[in-house]
Design an enzyme around this catalytic site. Structure first.
Site, short mmCIF file in Angstrom:
data_model
loop_
_atom_site.label_atom_id
_atom_site.label_comp_id
_atom_site.label_asym_id
_atom_site.label_seq_id
_atom_site.Cartn_x
_atom_site.Cartn_y
_atom_site.Cartn_z
N GLN A 53 0.78 -1.26 -0.07
CA GLN A 53 0.06 0.20 -0.01
C GLN A 53 0.78 1.24 -0.10
O GLN A 53 0.11 2.34 -0.24
CB GLN A 53 -0.91 -0.04 1.18
CG GLN A 53 -1.94 -1.13 1.39
CD GLN A 53 -2.60 -1.17 2.70
OE1 GLN A 53 -3.77 -0.73 2.72
NE2 GLN A 53 -1.98 -1.33 3.47
N HIS A 73 -1.81 1.24 -4.27
CA HIS A 73 -2.35 2.41 -4.03
C HIS A 73 -1.35 3.47 -4.95
O HIS A 73 -1.80 4.69 -4.75
CB HIS A 73 -2.41 2.85 -2.68
CG HIS A 73 -3.20 2.21 -1.82
ND1 HIS A 73 -3.44 2.11 -0.50
CD2 HIS A 73 -4.29 1.17 -2.27
CE1 HIS A 73 -4.58 1.30 0.10
NE2 HIS A 73 -4.88 0.80 -0.85
N THR A 151 0.34 -3.04 8.55
CA THR A 151 -0.86 -2.43 8.10
C THR A 151 -2.14 -2.58 8.92
O THR A 151 -2.07 -3.49 9.60
CB THR A 151 -1.38 -3.13 6.77
OG1 THR A 151 -2.57 -2.57 6.33
CG2 THR A 151 -1.39 -4.57 6.89
N SER A 152 -2.94 -1.81 9.17
CA SER A 152 -4.12 -1.82 10.09
C SER A 152 -5.15 -2.43 9.25
O SER A 152 -6.32 -2.71 9.83
CB SER A 152 -4.55 -0.49 10.76
OG SER A 152 -4.62 0.50 9.64
N ASN A 175 2.53 -6.06 13.22
CA ASN A 175 1.88 -4.75 13.43
C ASN A 175 2.35 -4.16 14.58
O ASN A 175 2.33 -5.03 15.36
CB ASN A 175 0.54 -4.83 12.79
CG ASN A 175 0.07 -3.33 12.20
OD1 ASN A 175 0.90 -2.54 11.77
ND2 ASN A 175 -1.03 -2.83 12.44
#
Ligand code: ZN
Length: 206
Positions: A53, A73, A151-152, A175
């Site tokens: 991302q 992204h 990443t969340s 994470n």
């Protein structure tokens, strides 16, 4: 600020200001140990694909080959005319040089504003990623280990890519937040457009 309609039809100024202040990696921005770890996996022949991302090009700087990289992204490396009917490409550096000198980057073919090739909300994923999604994410279907790092899992459709692996494939999550604290929706194919997740966490298989 990251809304395409607002950018095209209301004002480019908030996004352009943000670009200059915060978005462009500075000279001290370097790949982390994690980026180099991904590159190490590739050098050992263990990396089948890196989906990221990140838009800051640090995977590339760490040496991950572009052929194994899907920047889901988008990227700051390239830019293009924001007019869907034109989309004339340019390079990201020239856009940022223009912004830093106080100019407004506009397309020399149609006069529309230019933007870095990062995906705004409501905008389609980069074409190679759309093609992978249409094929059902075959890289993920065939992988034997999925590493999910940093990443969340809050932005769709990326957050649901992790569900494309076979149920027998181990998924390892790294994470700062503990597993299960994120929020993500069920996968909904909205034509590959970027959107915030509205659903709740689905949990991890062990
Ligand atoms: Zn144009």
């Amino acid at each position: 600020m990251f809304d395409l309609d607002y950018f095209l039809h209301t004002s480019q100024a908030p996004f352009y200001d943000f670009c200059v202040r915060s978005l462009l990696p500075g000279p001290s921005t370097r790949p982390t140990a994690t980026h180099h770890f991904i590159s190490l996996l590739e050098s050992k022949g263990l990396l089948s694909r890196c989906y990221t991302q990140n838009i800051d090009m640090l995977e590339r700087l760490a040496g991950v080959p572009s052929g194994l990289l899907y920047e889901v992204h988008g990227t700051l490396r390239t830019a293009s005319c924001a007019n869907e009917r034109c989309r004339r490409p340019t390079d990201g550096r020239s856009l940022f040089d223009k912004l830093k000198s106080g100019g407004m980057p506009t397309c020399d073919r149609c006069g529309s504003p230019q933007k870095p090739d990062i995906v705004f909300f409501g905008e389609k994923m980069p074409r190679p990623v759309q093609e992978q999604m249409k094929l059902g994410l075959p890289d993920l279907k065939s992988c034997d280990l999925l590493l999910v790092m940093g990443t969340s899992l809050a932005v769709q459709p990326f957050a649901s890519f992790i569900d494309a692996v076979p149920r027998s494939t181990p998924r390892v999550f790294f994470n700062v937040r503990s597993e299960g604290s994120g929020r993500r929706g069920e996968y909904e194919d909205a034509g590959g457009s970027l959107r915030e997740s509205a659903g709740s966490w689905g949990g991890w298989r062990s």
